[in-house]
Write a protein that holds these residues in place. Structure first.
Motif, mmCIF file in Angstrom:
data_model
loop_
_atom_site.group_PDB
_atom_site.id
_atom_site.type_symbol
_atom_site.label_atom_id
_atom_site.label_comp_id
_atom_site.label_asym_id
_atom_site.label_seq_id
_atom_site.Cartn_x
_atom_site.Cartn_y
_atom_site.Cartn_z
ATOM 1 N N LYS A 251 -35.735 26.304 -67.155
ATOM 2 C CA LYS A 251 -36.317 25.158 -67.553
ATOM 3 C C LYS A 251 -35.932 24.650 -68.850
ATOM 4 O O LYS A 251 -35.734 23.428 -69.325
ATOM 5 C CB LYS A 251 -37.737 25.480 -67.602
ATOM 6 C CG LYS A 251 -38.726 24.305 -67.974
ATOM 7 C CD LYS A 251 -40.217 24.403 -67.847
ATOM 8 C CE LYS A 251 -41.193 23.351 -68.280
ATOM 9 N NZ LYS A 251 -40.712 22.454 -69.197
ATOM 10 N N THR B 139 -40.191 30.011 -74.986
ATOM 11 C CA THR B 139 -40.908 29.980 -73.573
ATOM 12 C C THR B 139 -40.482 31.184 -72.721
ATOM 13 O O THR B 139 -41.477 31.395 -71.659
ATOM 14 C CB THR B 139 -40.417 28.805 -72.774
ATOM 15 O OG1 THR B 139 -39.174 28.690 -72.594
ATOM 16 C CG2 THR B 139 -41.019 27.229 -73.807
ATOM 17 N N ASN B 140 -39.633 31.812 -72.981
ATOM 18 C CA ASN B 140 -39.015 32.859 -72.121
ATOM 19 C C ASN B 140 -38.756 32.405 -70.510
ATOM 20 O O ASN B 140 -39.121 32.879 -69.435
ATOM 21 C CB ASN B 140 -39.990 33.977 -71.898
ATOM 22 C CG ASN B 140 -39.285 35.282 -71.351
ATOM 23 O OD1 ASN B 140 -38.231 35.431 -71.461
ATOM 24 N ND2 ASN B 140 -40.273 36.102 -70.687
ATOM 25 N N GLU B 141 -38.339 30.816 -70.571
ATOM 26 C CA GLU B 141 -37.843 30.272 -69.222
ATOM 27 C C GLU B 141 -36.519 29.572 -69.655
ATOM 28 O O GLU B 141 -36.410 28.323 -69.877
ATOM 29 C CB GLU B 141 -39.217 29.260 -69.293
ATOM 30 C CG GLU B 141 -40.471 29.648 -68.841
ATOM 31 C CD GLU B 141 -41.428 28.609 -68.550
ATOM 32 O OE1 GLU B 141 -41.198 27.454 -69.186
ATOM 33 O OE2 GLU B 141 -42.316 28.631 -67.792
#
Length: 651
Positions: free
Chosen positions: A597, A592-594
């Motif tokens: 989160k 997600t490249n998050e």
């Protein structure tokens, strides 16, 4: 002769970029008493097999690192000994490069053993030094050494992301020092390893002649399981790849072959914008590659599942007392059967107690005498005649949800895995301050006092700390099922609602939900499907798996994102203490490249920890400071420190 050489080889195997400079030259010049040199050693297949066995022996020494890197950064466990500043910093997200826990020397020693076998074995065949050792005998050995080397690298990539990539053996300090190898992006290393394994996978052995060898060495099934896992990871690394940070001189590359002499822009500075075959490296290209990876992961899982199902059916024909559910279940799971007056956890007792079960694919072998599994006693628990002793960590009390049939995090009231994982003695209600010692793989057998209420406790027998012969599970049936379910979810997440062929997508998702819920159902035999006519308090909608009535079916109207969440919740329950959950979180963050989160969705985080772990590289380990002294850019070498943890290098 062979034992003398292997003992010497254990010194020579430490690479320069392993952070330890043992004298390789001494190994080459100080001969054993019978004057056996390295060149004279490789004269028959027994010599080769001794070093091959040594490559596996090194793997036994990696389990404490895998526990630290893949497990103890998550909140599966709670640190009890706050005076241990090293572990306290680890859980608080303050990773000091000076900590020895970040040394990768053992892994590179194992890699060098594999490289030695791969190099010398091929030379032996080419030169015909042993008439009894030809291509036919060499190919399966080559396949398992390619796989074992890939596993060593795979652990390093999951823990550090970008690492030096070496595919040739190193025999001297001079040779290692001259190399000064920079880190290569993990996604590129995985691509190279995958390509190598795809070539050799069908040459691997089917049967080594004993269950300990069939589960402790790489067979066709083990290689397929490893490939599925690496494809799953590579797919997540490739998602939105060019938007992610990079910490290597190569920038964003997807294959090792992308780095050519034409890539050189200045001294030791490389810039790659195209693949070796000319394709532009952009997100459209890498996202398409990611989809291919998820499809390949599914295919390799299917190959392992098909074999295990066929083997299960073969054994069923010999089992005249098999129950109806054992005869009709879609997956070859070991079942827990109710017994009056206490119910043995047959699944646990066979998988972890007996070891090398029908559900095992690959597990690191320990016999408790020649090699002892110390990962559990060092960090979690040990057992002696006086009972269980906790080490540094205990299981997070959030796992004991004794008042719920099912929950997002932790075990419900009927889940046998509660008794398998934590020592329970009559828990009547949840307490955040409760202390639950870890016992999984410490207990050799488990039984529940009450079929439907794990909070009422159970009975155990234990391995003693002096004979810790618990195998370390790497891949088992649960891994294969959950990897396939995750690959299905990742293949469709974000696009399932707009899919042009929704029937195919829905069939995929239904299979994913069924696999995850089959594992849940196996460990919750006291629960019943929550159908319209079921009035029992022991019921769960997750067991509504009959697709003939879609109004009741659990997966109806659920999305790929719902499946992915369910997979992660089940993975956390299933693999507590197996060195996997932190790696799972990192994989999600890559997809997600998050990072924040991904952490918040899977862990209970303090505000300070959230602030420390905002960047993608914060989820990976720092390079050990001794390594930087040898091969770091400040020392004239090629390695860059992890940019998040570099600030602690200055202290």
């Amino acid at each position: 002769m062979n034992k003398i050489y292997v003992k010497l080889l254990s010194l020579a195997g430490i690479l320069c970029f392993g952070g330890v400079l043992q004298s390789c030259d001494d190994y080459l010049t100080v001969y054993p008493t019978d004057q056996i040199t390295e060149e004279k050693f490789w004269e028959d297949k027994n010599d080769l097999n001794n070093v091959r066995a040594g490559a596996y022996t090194i793997l036994n020494r990696t389990t404490p690192s895998v526990m630290l890197w893949g497990e103890l950064r998550s909140d599966n466990f709670k640190l009890m000994k706050l005076d241990n500043t090293s572990l306290l910093h680890l859980q608080d997200g303050v990773l000091m490069p000076s900590e020895n826990m970040f040394s990768w020397a053992t892994f590179y020693t194992g890699i060098n053993y594999c490289n030695l076998v791969l190099s010398r074995g091929q030379q032996m065949v080419n030169k015909g030094v042993d008439p009894s050792f030809g291509s036919g005998e060499w190919r399966p050995i080559k396949a398992e050494m390619e796989a074992l080397r890939a596993l060593y690298y795979f652990y390093l990539i999951r823990a550090f992301r970008d690492v030096p990539y070496v595919s040739e053996p190193v025999s001297t300090d001079k040779q290692a020092m001259a190399a000064r190898i920079p880190a290569t992006p993990g996604v590129a290393i995985l691509g190279d390893l995958i390509d190598s394994l795809e070539v050799v996978k069908d040459y691997a052995a089917d049967n080594f002649g004993s269950e300990s060898d069939n589960k402790g060495r790489f067979t066709k099934r083990g290689i397929r399981a490893l490939l599925a896992d690496m494809y799953l990871w590579r797919g997540c690394l490739l998602k939105n790849y060019t938007k992610k940070p990079t910490n290597t001189p190569y920038g964003h590359i997807v294959n090792v072959s992308d780095v050519t002499t034409d890539s050189i822009v200045g001294t030791d500075t490389l810039k790659v914008s195209r693949t070796a075959n000319g394709k532009v490296i952009n997100d459209a290209y890498t996202n398409a590659l990611a989809q291919e990876c998820f499809n390949k992961a599914i295919q390799h899982c299917d190959a392992v599942l098909d074999y295990m199902k066929a083997k299960y059916q073969e054994n069923l024909l010999k089992n005249t007392s098999a129950s109806t559910i054992e005869k009709t279940q879609p997956y070859p799971l070991i079942r827990i059967v109710e017994v009056t007056g206490g119910t043995p956890d047959v699944a646990y007792n066979r998988i972890f107690g007996d070891k090398n079960s029908s559900e095992s694919v690959f597990e690191v072998q320990f016999d408790g005498v020649n090699n002892v599994n110390g990962a559990y006693g060092k960090y979690l628990s040990s057992y002696s005649s006086s009972g269980i002793s906790t080490s540094a960590f205990v299981v997070n009390s959030l796992f004991a949800n004794v008042n719920s049939n099912e929950s997002a995090k932790g075990f419900g009231r009927t889940d046998f895995r509660m008794l398998e994982t934590m020592q329970i003695s009559k828990v009547t209600s949840f307490s955040a301050n409760a202390v639950y010692p870890y016992i999984k793989n410490l207990a050799s057998s488990v039984a529940a006092d009450n079929w439907q209420e794990m909070g009422k406790g159970g009975s155990y027998s234990f391995r003693t700390s002096s004979t810790s012969d618990a195998n370390w599970p790497v891949y088992r049936l649960s891994d294969i099922m959950l990897m396939k379910a995750e690959a299905i979810a990742r293949k469709h997440v974000g696009s399932d609602k707009a899919a042009t062929n929704k029937a195919i997508v829905n069939a995929d998702l239904c299979e994913g939900f069924d696999m995850v819920n089959a594992l849940f159902g196996r460990y919750n035999p006291g629960l019943k499907p929550a159908t319209a006519t079921e009035q029992s308090e022991y019921k769960s909608t997750r067991l509504n798996t009959d697709r003939t009535n879609l109004k009741l079916y659990y997966g109806v109207d659920k999305t790929a994102a719902n499946l992915l969440t369910l997979v992660y919740q089940e993975r956390q329950r299933e693999f507590v203490g197996e060195g996997k959950f932190w790696f799972d979180i990192v994989r999600q963050a890559e997809a997600t490249n998050e990072p924040t989160k991904s952490l918040s969705d899977n862990m209970s985080l303090s505000t300070s920890l959230k602030n420390r772990l905002k960047l993608l590289y914060s989820l990976y380990n720092p390079v050990f400071s001794d390594e930087m002294k040898v091969n770091g850019v400040p020392a004239g070498g090629k390695l860059n420190q992890n940019p998040v943890w570099d600030r602690y290098s200055k202290n």
